[in-house]
Design a protein around this motif. Structure first.
Motif, PDB file in Angstrom:
ATOM      1  N   GLN A  30      25.584  10.574 -17.478  1.00  0.00           N
ATOM      2  CA  GLN A  30      24.963   9.274 -17.745  1.00  0.00           C
ATOM      3  C   GLN A  30      25.661   8.155 -16.979  1.00  0.00           C
ATOM      4  OE1 GLN A  30      25.184   9.248 -22.073  1.00  0.00           O
ATOM      5  NE2 GLN A  30      22.978   9.544 -22.207  1.00  0.00           N
ATOM      6  N   ARG A  75      22.247  18.076 -18.090  1.00  0.00           N
ATOM      7  CA  ARG A  75      21.421  16.962 -17.594  1.00  0.00           C
ATOM      8  C   ARG A  75      20.195  16.759 -18.459  1.00  0.00           C
ATOM      9  NH1 ARG A  75      21.583  18.514 -11.207  1.00  0.00           N
ATOM     10  NH2 ARG A  75      20.970  20.488 -12.162  1.00  0.00           N
ATOM     11  N   ALA A 135      21.507  14.631 -21.198  1.00  0.00           N
ATOM     12  CA  ALA A 135      21.937  13.332 -20.696  1.00  0.00           C
ATOM     13  C   ALA A 135      20.755  12.444 -20.320  1.00  0.00           C
ATOM     14  CB  ALA A 135      22.844  13.510 -19.473  1.00  0.00           C
ATOM     15  N   ASP A 136      19.675  13.047 -19.858  1.00  0.00           N
ATOM     16  CA  ASP A 136      18.571  12.280 -19.270  1.00  0.00           C
ATOM     17  C   ASP A 136      17.425  12.008 -20.233  1.00  0.00           C
ATOM     18  OD1 ASP A 136      20.124  12.649 -17.047  1.00  0.00           O
ATOM     19  OD2 ASP A 136      18.523  13.419 -15.765  1.00  0.00           O
ATOM     20  N   LYS A 157      16.398   8.586 -21.445  1.00  0.00           N
ATOM     21  CA  LYS A 157      17.730   8.219 -21.935  1.00  0.00           C
ATOM     22  C   LYS A 157      18.695   7.884 -20.804  1.00  0.00           C
ATOM     23  CE  LYS A 157      21.284  10.597 -24.759  1.00  0.00           C
ATOM     24  NZ  LYS A 157      21.528  11.922 -25.414  1.00  0.00           N
ATOM     25  N   LYS A 158      18.526   8.534 -19.675  1.00  0.00           N
ATOM     26  CA  LYS A 158      19.401   8.324 -18.515  1.00  0.00           C
ATOM     27  C   LYS A 158      19.480   6.870 -18.104  1.00  0.00           C
ATOM     28  CE  LYS A 158      19.830  10.171 -13.793  1.00  0.00           C
ATOM     29  NZ  LYS A 158      19.158  11.045 -12.808  1.00  0.00           N
ATOM     30  N   GLU A 199      15.314   7.818 -11.083  1.00  0.00           N
ATOM     31  CA  GLU A 199      16.048   6.869 -10.251  1.00  0.00           C
ATOM     32  C   GLU A 199      15.204   6.330  -9.097  1.00  0.00           C
ATOM     33  OE1 GLU A 199      20.162   7.932  -9.280  1.00  0.00           O
ATOM     34  OE2 GLU A 199      20.068   9.478 -10.846  1.00  0.00           O
TER      35      GLU A 199
END
Length: 637
Positions: free
Chosen positions: A314, A418, A421-422, A469-470, A566
């Motif tokens: 993150q 990931r 985390a994401d 969430k990332k 991203e």
């Protein structure tokens, strides 16, 4: 499209003592003459920041086609109130794109787009007048010229990714130019690429390796940034959309000039690989490295290894930019829409909803992430793919990922770090939000209208049951009130550059033993087995990584996972010519109004994307084709 102008926007800021970073955050709206804008060093510096101004406006993900058109996010098109979000970009996958009034129009600066040609004219004005200030030092002049040349290259690149062959705006035309001179035509793909690369080659030697004065200059361009963008440009030019694409073989200017090369050129990958290696070497020499989370003093000593891994992933995105060793480039303004990415996690936040939480990844995005063996979920022989929609209750072994004793779907278990985390999901742990004790961490309750994160109205509504969430800083707090901890969304991270180099090596035909180490650098940091280990020992196709085509699939999926949300995967899917396949199926979400797990976890179709070959490139507004007879439209528009 007019290519010339006499008067320009200049920055007439209140004082000369504000830091550069502040200048980069604003778009000046005062008007003056050329002579006034360059009468001395301070005024010329102000004008330099007008050249940056359009760049800073690219911070809004809802106006970035790489974010809104990637299949990563669904934004509802029937909310009672969009809460300040222009849905134009998100609606393009619903088939709304047109030539009369194009969405995300970066050609004219309309419907969520920036006026990129105006930005290029500002840059040209800067270069044409840089010799006028007599109090400008030689060193400053070299750096400013290099910065503006970079900006020219990047603005051309932004247009190139969207429109393909574009007019090259090398110089401003004088006010006395004839109509024939003004009616410029589109340049062939290879000419545009060569022009952008030439600008970057000229700029790079005169750019600083690092920003030494971080308090005032973060956000300005460095040599590692220029080299990394050069690598992106050359990889884009070598990719299937632009390199021997038969779909565009017939595209020509009105004079018969071909705009796309009809033949595939493998040497373009040689150039891309060399540029990637040059960028990596320069980045590493300047201390840029993959980040790793080091718990600060305010985090209890009982932080588990699994949560440290999640926070490593993150904070590679959300750490303060001056402290993030992985960051190659981020824009000066902070990420503006954290509140659209976060669910309600407390009773107080549910009682009076403030955050919108409306950016909703579909089920297909969740299923793209790997298993804990580092494999696609349908390729892992140890993972129950066919039973993934069955119910399972959280247990002690998974309690730092999924709430213990909470029933969720089996697809949420035994996934890579990931994934956790994401993505936020029903039953998923959310470490942070003001609570740093891992044993009492918040978790998402998303089923039905009585659940804290469930649907409450037709405004602050998440329609899939997943949140990105990332894109939320773990230190951001959302309760009865809120505190947003700002961060700068990366434009380029070292992990992405490693994967781009691996892609270029593979496309060159290098043996997998030369390619895999760069993928494994990213995978090791992500807490999953290396490529060879994972595919050899756990997959249904143990030899996949040994072929060029198989390794290409692995690299593409790795890139989409590592850079998810991203604003990059959407552009990659375009250059790979894979976006049509990704958007060929309906985008699904869970049955969010159902309170019981057995009924909630039933996929329902939310959007049926409309995307075909013509959608790979944006249309030029039809009015522009009338005004300029030399312009030709993109394929099938």
């Amino acid at each position: 499209m007019k290519i010339h102008f006499k008067y320009i926007l200049v920055a007439l800021l209140a004082t000369g003592i504000l830091g550069c970073k502040k200048y980069l955050d604003v778009t000046p709206d005062n008007v003056g003459t050329i002579d006034y804008a360059f009468r001395n060093r301070n005024e010329a510096e102000n004008y330099l920041f007008t050249c940056y101004a359009t760049l800073q406006q690219l911070r809004y993900p809802q106006n970035d086609g790489g974010f809104t058109n990637s299949g990563e996010i669904i934004f509802p098109n029937n909310l009672s109130d969009n809460q300040g979000i222009d849905p134009t970009g998100f609606n393009l996958i619903r088939g709304t794109q047109n030539t009369q009034n194009p969405g995300l129009n970066y050609w004219n600066g309309e419907n969520g787009g920036q006026s990129t040609f105006k930005a290029l004219r500002r840059c040209n004005t800067m270069l044409e007048n840089i010799d006028k200030p007599t109090d400008l030092t030689a060193g400053e002049k070299k750096r400013w010229i290099a910065e503006v040349k970079f900006l020219k290259a990047y603005y051309h690149f932004y247009l190139f990714r969207m429109y393909g062959p574009i007019p090259i705006i090398d110089k401003n035309l004088p006010i006395t130019s004839s109509q024939e001179d003004v009616d410029i035509k589109r340049a062939p793909v290879d000419s545009v690429v060569n022009y952008m690369v030439r600008l970057l080659d000229q700029a790079a030697p005169d750019l600083p390796e690092v920003i030494s004065n971080q308090a005032t200059e973060l956000g300005r361009i460095t040599k590692p940034i220029a080299l990394s963008v050069k690598a992106q440009i050359l990889a884009t030019a070598a990719s299937p959309l632009y390199n021997g694409n038969p779909d565009y073989a017939s595209m020509k200017n009105r004079d018969g000039q071909a705009l796309f090369s009809s033949a595939y050129d493998g040497t373009k990958w040689d150039k891309a690989a060399a540029a990637c290696l040059e960028a990596i070497t320069d980045c590493e020499a300047n201390g840029i490295r993959l980040s790793k989370f080091i718990p600060p003093a305010n985090i209890p000593g009982n932080l588990t290894d699994s949560l440290k891994e999640v926070l490593t992933l993150q904070t590679a995105v959300t750490a303060e930019w001056q402290l993030n060793p992985e960051l190659i480039w981020a824009l000066s303004p902070t990420f503006p829409v954290q509140s659209f990415c976060m669910p309600r996690l407390t009773a107080a936040s549910a009682a009076t909803p403030i955050f919108q939480g409306t950016f909703a990844p579909p089920i297909s995005e969740q299923e793209m992430f790997y298993t804990n063996k580092g494999l696609p979920i349908d390729q892992d022989a140890t993972w129950d793919y066919n039973g993934r929609y069955e119910m399972r209750t959280g247990d002690a072994a998974n309690r730092y990922y999924i709430r213990q004793d909470y029933t969720t779907v089996k697809a949420h278990f035994n996934r890579e770090p990931r994934f956790y985390a994401d993505l936020a999901f029903d039953g998923g742990i959310w470490y942070g939000n003001g609570n740093l004790n891992p044993e009492s961490a918040y978790y998402v309750q998303g089923r039905g209208t009585n659940a804290w994160a469930g649907p409450k109205d037709n405004i602050k509504l998440n329609i899939t049951g997943y949140w990105p969430k990332k894109l939320v800083n773990y230190l951001t707090v959302y309760d009865a009130n809120y505190t947003i901890i700002e961060y700068h969304l990366p434009v380029i991270r070292l992990a992405g550059l490693y994967l781009l180099y691996a892609e270029a090596l593979n496309e060159q035909g290098k043996p997998y033993a030369q390619v895999v180490p760069y993928i494994d650098r990213v995978r090791q940091r992500a807490g999953i087995p290396g490529v060879v280990d994972a595919w050899t020992n756990y997959s249904r196709n143990p030899s996949k990584f040994t072929t060029k085509d198989g390794l290409r699939d692995i690299i593409h999926q790795e890139t989409r996972i590592e850079l998810a949300f991203e604003c990059q995967p959407g552009w990659d899917l375009r250059r790979w010519k894979e976006l049509q396949s990704v958007l060929s199926k309906p985008l699904l979400g869970w049955n969010i109004y159902e309170p019981d797990a057995i009924n909630y976890y039933k996929p329902r179709a939310l959007v049926t994307p409309v995307f075909n070959v013509r959608n790979y490139l944006w249309p030029i507004k039809s009015d522009d084709l009338i005004v300029n007879n030399n312009l030709v439209q993109n394929l099938n528009w």
